[in-house]
Motif scaffolding. Sequence first.
Motif, PDB file in Angstrom:
ATOM      1  N   ASN A  28     -21.411 -65.032-143.536  1.00 14.45           N
ATOM      2  CA  ASN A  28     -20.867 -65.211-144.881  1.00 14.45           C
ATOM      3  C   ASN A  28     -19.345 -65.216-144.921  1.00 14.45           C
ATOM      4  OD1 ASN A  28     -23.200 -65.369-146.781  1.00 14.45           O
ATOM      5  ND2 ASN A  28     -23.735 -63.493-145.704  1.00 14.45           N
ATOM      6  N   LYS A 116     -13.045 -69.126-149.514  1.00 14.97           N
ATOM      7  CA  LYS A 116     -14.347 -69.528-150.042  1.00 14.97           C
ATOM      8  C   LYS A 116     -15.236 -68.303-150.265  1.00 14.97           C
ATOM      9  CE  LYS A 116     -18.162 -72.708-149.361  1.00 14.97           C
ATOM     10  NZ  LYS A 116     -18.777 -73.720-148.524  1.00 14.97           N
ATOM     11  N   PHE A 117     -15.212 -67.360-149.324  1.00 12.85           N
ATOM     12  CA  PHE A 117     -15.991 -66.139-149.486  1.00 12.85           C
ATOM     13  C   PHE A 117     -15.517 -65.379-150.723  1.00 12.85           C
ATOM     14  CE2 PHE A 117     -16.555 -61.577-148.978  1.00 12.85           C
ATOM     15  CZ  PHE A 117     -17.931 -61.503-148.808  1.00 12.85           C
ATOM     16  N   ARG A 119     -14.137 -66.509-153.431  1.00 18.18           N
ATOM     17  CA  ARG A 119     -14.590 -67.201-154.651  1.00 18.18           C
ATOM     18  C   ARG A 119     -16.066 -66.976-154.928  1.00 18.18           C
ATOM     19  NH1 ARG A 119     -11.670 -71.446-152.410  1.00 18.18           N
ATOM     20  NH2 ARG A 119     -13.605 -72.492-151.851  1.00 18.18           N
ATOM     21  N   ASN A 120     -16.884 -66.874-153.872  1.00 21.78           N
ATOM     22  CA  ASN A 120     -18.336 -66.791-154.027  1.00 21.78           C
ATOM     23  C   ASN A 120     -18.907 -65.405-153.762  1.00 21.78           C
ATOM     24  OD1 ASN A 120     -18.478 -69.617-154.507  1.00 21.78           O
ATOM     25  ND2 ASN A 120     -18.305 -69.961-152.320  1.00 21.78           N
ATOM     26  N   GLU A 122     -19.298 -62.523-155.369  1.00 20.42           N
ATOM     27  CA  GLU A 122     -20.225 -61.887-156.308  1.00 20.42           C
ATOM     28  C   GLU A 122     -21.629 -62.460-156.185  1.00 20.42           C
ATOM     29  OE1 GLU A 122     -18.739 -61.768-160.307  1.00 20.42           O
ATOM     30  OE2 GLU A 122     -16.798 -61.016-159.634  1.00 20.42           O
ATOM     31  N   GLU A 123     -21.735 -63.766-156.071  1.00 22.49           N
ATOM     32  CA  GLU A 123     -23.055 -64.407-155.960  1.00 22.49           C
ATOM     33  C   GLU A 123     -23.699 -64.106-154.601  1.00 22.49           C
ATOM     34  OE1 GLU A 123     -26.381 -66.740-157.116  1.00 22.49           O
ATOM     35  OE2 GLU A 123     -24.873 -65.591-158.172  1.00 22.49           O
ATOM     36  N   ILE A 124     -22.915 -64.125-153.536  1.00 25.53           N
ATOM     37  CA  ILE A 124     -23.433 -63.807-152.195  1.00 25.53           C
ATOM     38  C   ILE A 124     -23.982 -62.384-152.173  1.00 25.53           C
ATOM     39  CG2 ILE A 124     -22.748 -63.406-149.790  1.00 25.53           C
ATOM     40  CD1 ILE A 124     -20.697 -65.725-150.188  1.00 25.53           C
TER      41      ILE A 124
END
Length: 134
Positions: A28, A116-117, A119-120, A122-124
């Motif tokens: 991730n 990128k991690f 930015r994403n 919370e969803e990950i």
Amino acid sequence: MREEIEIEEKDAEVILPIFSDPSFLFPNLLKAESVKVEGKSFSAIIPLSFLSGTITVQGNVYAGASQVRYIFFVVGFDKGGIIEISAGEGKLKIKVEIDAPLGFISERTLKSRLEKFKRNAEEIIRLERIRRKI
């Protein structure tokens, strides 16, 4: 290369064990293609770019009550790094310090993956909490 990521997370202490799993962190955070874990030791294959191929990192993970630390080296190079994840005050802080081979090319690739991690994240984390039933 040094980068710091801060994630607002009210249950930071609860999700810290997720980050102590190299099989979660490396795919991730750094887009590792494969991760092998044996106890506290791990190895991961991380692609850099289509021009520069992949690097293999090996190291150990040290987990405490409020902090997780990864110390690793890059196989075949005199390089390595540290990733520290700490939880507290409703925040998760990730400090990444990597001395990667191939200088600017690998730094640019790794920085874009960290962004990128970020930015994403919370969803990950949400999806991993569901998967692990936390």
